[in-house]
Design an enzyme around this catalytic site. Sequence first.
Site, PDB file in Angstrom:
ATOM      1  N   SER A  10       0.915  -1.439   0.128  1.00 60.40           N
ATOM      2  CA  SER A  10      -0.203  -0.022  -0.291  1.00 60.40           C
ATOM      3  C   SER A  10       0.974   1.294  -0.009  1.00 60.40           C
ATOM      4  CB  SER A  10      -0.970   0.204   1.137  1.00 60.40           C
ATOM      5  OG  SER A  10      -1.689   1.516   1.299  1.00 60.40           O
ATOM      6  N   HIS A  11       0.643   2.084  -0.374  1.00 61.47           N
ATOM      7  CA  HIS A  11       0.768   3.616  -0.225  1.00 61.47           C
ATOM      8  C   HIS A  11       1.126   3.770   1.091  1.00 61.47           C
ATOM      9  CE1 HIS A  11       0.293   3.548  -5.145  1.00 61.47           C
ATOM     10  NE2 HIS A  11       0.938   4.845  -4.834  1.00 61.47           N
ATOM     11  N   SER A  12       0.147   4.139   2.098  1.00 60.28           N
ATOM     12  CA  SER A  12      -0.070   4.124   2.914  1.00 60.28           C
ATOM     13  C   SER A  12       0.738   3.222   3.861  1.00 60.28           C
ATOM     14  CB  SER A  12      -1.072   3.829   4.009  1.00 60.28           C
ATOM     15  OG  SER A  12      -1.340   4.326   5.152  1.00 60.28           O
TER      16      SER A  12
END
Length: 129
Positions: A10-12
């Site tokens: 995930s980007h987060s």
Amino acid sequence: MKNVGIVIVSHSPKIAEGTADMVRQMVGEEVPLAWCGGNPDGGLGTQVGAIMEAIEKAWSEAGVAILVDLGGAETNSEMAVEMIGEPRASRIVICNAPIVEGAVMAATEASGGASLKEVVATAHELAPA
């Protein structure tokens, strides 16, 4: 027989870690599991090297399913798989499915000894038409 491994990208970093925590609580330790997300400064992003490390951590001879959240995660995962090379690359599949639901369902399927093809199909069933 070993179970298919699951990698969450995930980007987060918080979403990746939270999704992995949910998977672990629901499925237990039977499924090799790893996650990665964020850039070196702790912001949003993905990194090819971190994805390669996560694949290594979750590696199983039965294969690895990678669940991604956005296009950049998919592109960097593709690059990571290319860099890993054969023979392992042919046993790694990137799933473009809802990351949380897909990861939980894929891991549930994997915990029952399903093949990589079955695990990926289960995750993809959750993708919008």
